[in-house]
Design an enzyme around this catalytic site. Sequence first.
Site, short mmCIF file in Angstrom:
data_model
loop_
_atom_site.label_atom_id
_atom_site.label_comp_id
_atom_site.label_asym_id
_atom_site.label_seq_id
_atom_site.Cartn_x
_atom_site.Cartn_y
_atom_site.Cartn_z
N HIS A 334 -46.90 -91.58 118.67
CA HIS A 334 -45.71 -92.23 119.15
C HIS A 334 -44.93 -92.80 117.90
O HIS A 334 -45.40 -93.42 116.84
CB HIS A 334 -45.99 -93.40 119.82
CG HIS A 334 -44.94 -94.51 120.47
ND1 HIS A 334 -44.02 -94.79 120.03
CD2 HIS A 334 -44.81 -94.25 121.95
CE1 HIS A 334 -43.37 -95.27 120.80
NE2 HIS A 334 -43.62 -94.81 122.14
N HIS A 377 -48.78 -104.07 119.23
CA HIS A 377 -48.09 -104.19 118.08
C HIS A 377 -48.22 -105.70 117.45
O HIS A 377 -47.77 -106.45 118.51
CB HIS A 377 -46.53 -103.66 118.12
CG HIS A 377 -45.92 -103.51 116.98
ND1 HIS A 377 -44.45 -103.56 116.93
CD2 HIS A 377 -46.46 -103.36 115.64
CE1 HIS A 377 -44.10 -103.25 115.65
NE2 HIS A 377 -45.16 -103.26 114.66
N GLU A 383 -38.68 -109.44 117.62
CA GLU A 383 -38.16 -108.23 118.48
C GLU A 383 -37.61 -108.97 119.86
O GLU A 383 -38.57 -109.55 120.52
CB GLU A 383 -39.26 -107.26 119.08
CG GLU A 383 -39.76 -106.47 117.60
CD GLU A 383 -41.02 -105.55 118.24
OE1 GLU A 383 -40.96 -105.25 119.52
OE2 GLU A 383 -41.46 -105.21 117.26
N HIS A 408 -40.59 -111.43 121.26
CA HIS A 408 -41.79 -111.52 120.35
C HIS A 408 -41.43 -111.68 118.94
O HIS A 408 -40.84 -110.98 118.21
CB HIS A 408 -42.33 -110.19 120.65
CG HIS A 408 -42.64 -109.70 122.08
ND1 HIS A 408 -42.43 -108.38 122.44
CD2 HIS A 408 -43.21 -110.49 123.12
CE1 HIS A 408 -42.58 -108.54 123.93
NE2 HIS A 408 -42.97 -109.66 124.31
N HIS A 414 -47.85 -107.75 121.05
CA HIS A 414 -47.12 -107.57 122.26
C HIS A 414 -47.45 -106.05 122.68
O HIS A 414 -48.29 -105.35 121.56
CB HIS A 414 -45.62 -107.75 122.15
CG HIS A 414 -45.17 -107.11 120.96
ND1 HIS A 414 -45.19 -107.71 119.55
CD2 HIS A 414 -44.49 -106.17 120.97
CE1 HIS A 414 -44.65 -106.99 118.83
NE2 HIS A 414 -44.12 -105.90 119.51
#
Length: 510
Positions: A334, A377, A383, A408, A414
């Site tokens: 990813h 993460h 974020e 976050h 998260h």
Amino acid sequence: ILSNALTLQASTQSQRMREATSVAANGVANGTMKQSNDTLEYLSGFGNEFWSEALPGACPTGQNNPRVCPYGLYAEQLSGAAFTVPRRDQKRSWLYRIRPSVTHEPFHPTAFPCETLTADFSTGMVTPNQLRWRPFPIPSEPGVDFLRGLSTVCGAGSAACKDGYAIHVYACNASMTDSCLANADGDLLIVPQQGTLRLLTEFGQLLVAPTEIAVVGRGMRFSVELVAPPGSPPGAPVPARGYVLEVFGAHFTLPELGPIGANGLASPRDFQAPVAWFEDRAATYTVFHKFEGQLFSATQSFSPYNVVGWHGNYVPYKYDLKLFCPMNAVAFDHPDPSIFTVLTAPSALPGVSCADFVIFPPRWAVAEHTFRPPYYHRNTMNEFMGLIQGQYEAKRDGGFLPGGASLHACMTPHGPDTATYEAAICDGAEAPAHLGAALAFMFETNFTPRVTPAALGSPCIDRDYYKCWMGLKSHFKPPAPPAPAPPTSHAAAPAGAEDEVAADGLAGGA
């Protein structure tokens, strides 16, 4: 030669003004030139040096500030950068207007309360908890325009020091009438989620619908009108809601492409700036001025949208997010979300932004033997996420909805909720999938956000957000312990064998 050149220039200018007189006689009633929703035209390009005239010849040729401007207009420069920055960073435009912007009564603090709008985060709170808000409600009382419906969620840094950012949401049901806003604190990136906005600016008009964004630079005067959907009854309220990222320092720019090459992500040619229009209209007009988060207002006797021509590279602009060309993994793993950056506001640290605007657009997910949703993460950056439409790929619990938000902060864990994780690891998750219904975005910021008391105390805050991860169970499958060895018989060890083992380096049974 010089005499001939000056004669030719004067002749050309005179001809352009005669053409303008004809245009004015045929299409500019009462000194007003405007465009309808269906006829808006735009100038294409990002950071270009533009030139636009509502009447031919409105911009002088060969110089910026002649003794007498065409049509008797006033020349006014709008500077978006210090005079002495490197040329690549210079932002300025020249406006040729019927009356200059200095013609107004003194400013005073606004007469209406604006406690929820701020650029002072000294009273804000920091929290390591994951935060989520349900959709922010449309006001039930009538007459709430864009400015009165603007509320600060979080931010950091200082508008006074021109360093940092603020994140706002807006929810409104009325257009701004005979009033405009000039934000001295920074640039505003506006992300509509519900309802189409018509931005009236000194440079022209922008029509901005959900799945589009607009950027209005520091100091530019603008108004927000709400556009009724087709078929709406006359006089019916028009609800609108969305998000705003305000940066106090550097202007937004396109991210570097690096090894991606010359193409991809947001193409410069897809950004659109307005064309000049004007209205020569007498009115009791209110100019709101946001300065270090405080609102001031002054009155003037005419519309501020009296710019007949302009040129420069400091302009408002819009962008259609559907034109974003995403990059993605085509083999495995990813990619980091930075690959989806639309615009970035750089900081003084190389490679570190003050704020990035990142989207998660419709795209194909084809990576093999890969956990395709966003990974779990902890991030040194912060974020803030919002949802424009659809269901975000990492949240299936139904709590992250269009018009809502999540935050976050630095190093707060998260990632996908329980339902998303379980669906992503099942055998059927290997087939290629098209993520075509949702459009989410992220404001990723460097400075740690301080959340305003209004946002923390909002009835929209989801106190049970943490529960979406509480169902994550252990899937750990340790290897089976080895089978016990069958019993064997051993002869008695000769005397002194223990000493020989110790001498070989196995002392103490190690």
